[in-house]
Design a protein around this motif. Structure first.
Motif, PDB file in Angstrom:
ATOM      1  N   PRO A 168      35.286 -82.274   6.518  1.00  0.00           N
ATOM      2  CA  PRO A 168      33.925 -82.340   6.880  1.00  0.00           C
ATOM      3  C   PRO A 168      33.945 -82.735   8.305  1.00  0.00           C
ATOM      4  N   PRO A 169      32.806 -82.107   9.122  1.00  0.00           N
ATOM      5  CA  PRO A 169      32.793 -82.610  10.503  1.00  0.00           C
ATOM      6  C   PRO A 169      32.570 -84.111  10.947  1.00  0.00           C
ATOM      7  N   GLU A 170      31.889 -84.708   9.971  1.00  0.00           N
ATOM      8  CA  GLU A 170      31.825 -86.179  10.222  1.00  0.00           C
ATOM      9  C   GLU A 170      33.087 -86.967   9.990  1.00  0.00           C
ATOM     10  N   LEU A 171      33.756 -86.606   8.885  1.00  0.00           N
ATOM     11  CA  LEU A 171      35.091 -87.100   8.616  1.00  0.00           C
ATOM     12  C   LEU A 171      36.184 -86.924   9.558  1.00  0.00           C
ATOM     13  N   ALA A 172      36.047 -85.512  10.188  1.00  0.00           N
ATOM     14  CA  ALA A 172      36.932 -85.312  11.196  1.00  0.00           C
ATOM     15  C   ALA A 172      36.583 -86.004  12.425  1.00  0.00           C
ATOM     16  N   ARG A 173      35.465 -86.543  12.981  1.00  0.00           N
ATOM     17  CA  ARG A 173      35.189 -87.190  13.801  1.00  0.00           C
ATOM     18  C   ARG A 173      35.583 -88.618  13.562  1.00  0.00           C
ATOM     19  N   GLU A 174      35.357 -89.107  12.700  1.00  0.00           N
ATOM     20  CA  GLU A 174      35.840 -90.655  12.241  1.00  0.00           C
ATOM     21  C   GLU A 174      37.405 -90.564  12.307  1.00  0.00           C
ATOM     22  N   ALA A 175      38.000 -89.694  11.723  1.00  0.00           N
ATOM     23  CA  ALA A 175      39.554 -89.529  11.818  1.00  0.00           C
ATOM     24  C   ALA A 175      40.063 -89.359  13.163  1.00  0.00           C
ATOM     25  N   ARG A 176      39.519 -88.906  13.951  1.00  0.00           N
ATOM     26  CA  ARG A 176      40.096 -88.767  15.381  1.00  0.00           C
ATOM     27  C   ARG A 176      39.680 -89.933  16.086  1.00  0.00           C
ATOM     28  N   GLU A 177      38.600 -90.860  15.750  1.00  0.00           N
ATOM     29  CA  GLU A 177      38.470 -92.209  16.511  1.00  0.00           C
ATOM     30  C   GLU A 177      39.380 -93.182  15.866  1.00  0.00           C
ATOM     31  N   ARG A 178      39.749 -92.942  14.771  1.00  0.00           N
ATOM     32  CA  ARG A 178      40.827 -94.080  14.027  1.00  0.00           C
ATOM     33  C   ARG A 178      42.302 -93.686  14.228  1.00  0.00           C
ATOM     34  N   SER A 179      42.511 -92.605  14.503  1.00  0.00           N
ATOM     35  CA  SER A 179      43.934 -92.151  14.664  1.00  0.00           C
ATOM     36  C   SER A 179      44.590 -92.658  16.147  1.00  0.00           C
ATOM     37  N   ALA A 180      45.684 -92.861  15.918  1.00  0.00           N
ATOM     38  CA  ALA A 180      46.485 -93.283  17.083  1.00  0.00           C
ATOM     39  C   ALA A 180      46.465 -92.300  18.169  1.00  0.00           C
ATOM     40  N   SER A 181      46.741 -91.060  17.836  1.00  0.00           N
ATOM     41  CA  SER A 181      46.902 -90.103  18.851  1.00  0.00           C
ATOM     42  C   SER A 181      45.435 -89.334  19.438  1.00  0.00           C
ATOM     43  N   GLY A 182      44.680 -89.704  18.494  1.00  0.00           N
ATOM     44  CA  GLY A 182      43.259 -89.325  18.863  1.00  0.00           C
ATOM     45  C   GLY A 182      43.126 -87.401  18.532  1.00  0.00           C
ATOM     46  N   CYS A 183      43.951 -87.087  17.905  1.00  0.00           N
ATOM     47  CA  CYS A 183      43.885 -85.802  17.392  1.00  0.00           C
ATOM     48  C   CYS A 183      44.605 -85.556  16.051  1.00  0.00           C
ATOM     49  N   VAL A 184      43.391 -84.922  15.276  1.00  0.00           N
ATOM     50  CA  VAL A 184      43.817 -84.872  13.700  1.00  0.00           C
ATOM     51  C   VAL A 184      43.645 -83.169  13.256  1.00  0.00           C
ATOM     52  N   ASP A 185      44.422 -82.837  12.427  1.00  0.00           N
ATOM     53  CA  ASP A 185      44.294 -81.436  12.107  1.00  0.00           C
ATOM     54  C   ASP A 185      42.999 -81.168  11.518  1.00  0.00           C
ATOM     55  N   SER A 186      42.295 -79.736  11.392  1.00  0.00           N
ATOM     56  CA  SER A 186      41.198 -79.637  10.993  1.00  0.00           C
ATOM     57  C   SER A 186      41.024 -79.370   9.416  1.00  0.00           C
ATOM     58  N   ALA A 187      42.182 -79.361   8.913  1.00  0.00           N
ATOM     59  CA  ALA A 187      42.679 -78.911   7.608  1.00  0.00           C
ATOM     60  C   ALA A 187      43.924 -79.585   7.076  1.00  0.00           C
ATOM     61  N   VAL A 188      44.081 -80.318   6.024  1.00  0.00           N
ATOM     62  CA  VAL A 188      45.154 -80.819   5.558  1.00  0.00           C
ATOM     63  C   VAL A 188      45.666 -80.220   4.117  1.00  0.00           C
ATOM     64  N   ARG A 189      46.969 -80.465   4.037  1.00  0.00           N
ATOM     65  CA  ARG A 189      47.509 -80.113   2.553  1.00  0.00           C
ATOM     66  C   ARG A 189      48.078 -81.302   2.108  1.00  0.00           C
ATOM     67  N   CYS A 190      47.670 -81.397   0.433  1.00  0.00           N
ATOM     68  CA  CYS A 190      48.268 -82.280  -0.297  1.00  0.00           C
ATOM     69  C   CYS A 190      49.776 -82.467   0.020  1.00  0.00           C
ATOM     70  N   GLN A 191      50.084 -83.806   0.051  1.00  0.00           N
ATOM     71  CA  GLN A 191      51.385 -84.199   0.273  1.00  0.00           C
ATOM     72  C   GLN A 191      52.063 -84.279  -1.157  1.00  0.00           C
ATOM     73  N   LEU A 192      51.533 -84.564  -1.991  1.00  0.00           N
ATOM     74  CA  LEU A 192      52.003 -84.911  -3.410  1.00  0.00           C
ATOM     75  C   LEU A 192      52.743 -83.641  -4.003  1.00  0.00           C
ATOM     76  N   SER A 193      53.755 -84.041  -4.863  1.00  0.00           N
ATOM     77  CA  SER A 193      54.156 -82.887  -5.797  1.00  0.00           C
ATOM     78  C   SER A 193      53.197 -82.254  -6.579  1.00  0.00           C
ATOM     79  N   ALA A 194      53.365 -80.906  -6.915  1.00  0.00           N
ATOM     80  CA  ALA A 194      52.496 -80.382  -7.757  1.00  0.00           C
ATOM     81  C   ALA A 194      51.853 -81.106  -8.740  1.00  0.00           C
ATOM     82  N   HIS A 195      50.562 -81.196  -9.022  1.00  0.00           N
ATOM     83  CA  HIS A 195      50.041 -81.855 -10.142  1.00  0.00           C
ATOM     84  C   HIS A 195      48.571 -81.298 -10.470  1.00  0.00           C
ATOM     85  N   ASP A 196      48.235 -81.317 -11.569  1.00  0.00           N
ATOM     86  CA  ASP A 196      46.943 -80.734 -12.231  1.00  0.00           C
ATOM     87  C   ASP A 196      45.950 -81.825 -12.261  1.00  0.00           C
TER      88      ASP A 196
END
Ligand SMILES: [Zn+2]
Ligand SMILES: [Zn+2]
Length: 107
Positions: A10-38
């Protein structure tokens, strides 16, 4: 097999993530990193932070939030001692278990 769920930030979380990230850039969408789970929440990595922590997006059906989580300290048994790259006390299997599986499936 890795979980195949994606989540757009969501736009507000993307903005917050950019402020907190070390590099200042984060992807606009992320894939779950866990093993397949239901069941349970999905966790997508946004960026590495300092001191063995990382910024994650976690979500379930309608809820989505940021979290700063310590890295999982487990390393693989293979010769390269690959790190897990997930977070401490994560559900499902360690990341390197799946990485081995995907390496032998693909390319
Ligand atoms: Zn998932
Ligand atoms: Zn792990």
């Amino acid at each position: 097999m890795r979980c195949t769920h994606w989540r757009r930030l969501p736009p507000e979380l993307a903005r917050e993530a950019r402020e907190r990230s070390a590099s200042g850039c984060v992807d606009s969408a992320v894939r779950c990193q866990l093993s397949a789970h239901d069941t349970g929440e999905h966790y997508g990595l946004l960026d590495d932070l300092e001191y063995g922590t990382a910024l994650w997006l976690h979500w379930c059906e309608t809820d989505v939030a940021l979290a700063v989580l310590p890295d999982c300290p487990t390393v693989g048994a293979g010769p390269d001692r690959e790190g897990c790259r997930l977070f401490l006390d994560h559900a499902e299997r360690h990341a390197w278990v799946d990485a081995e599986g995907e390496a032998s499936e693909g390319s």
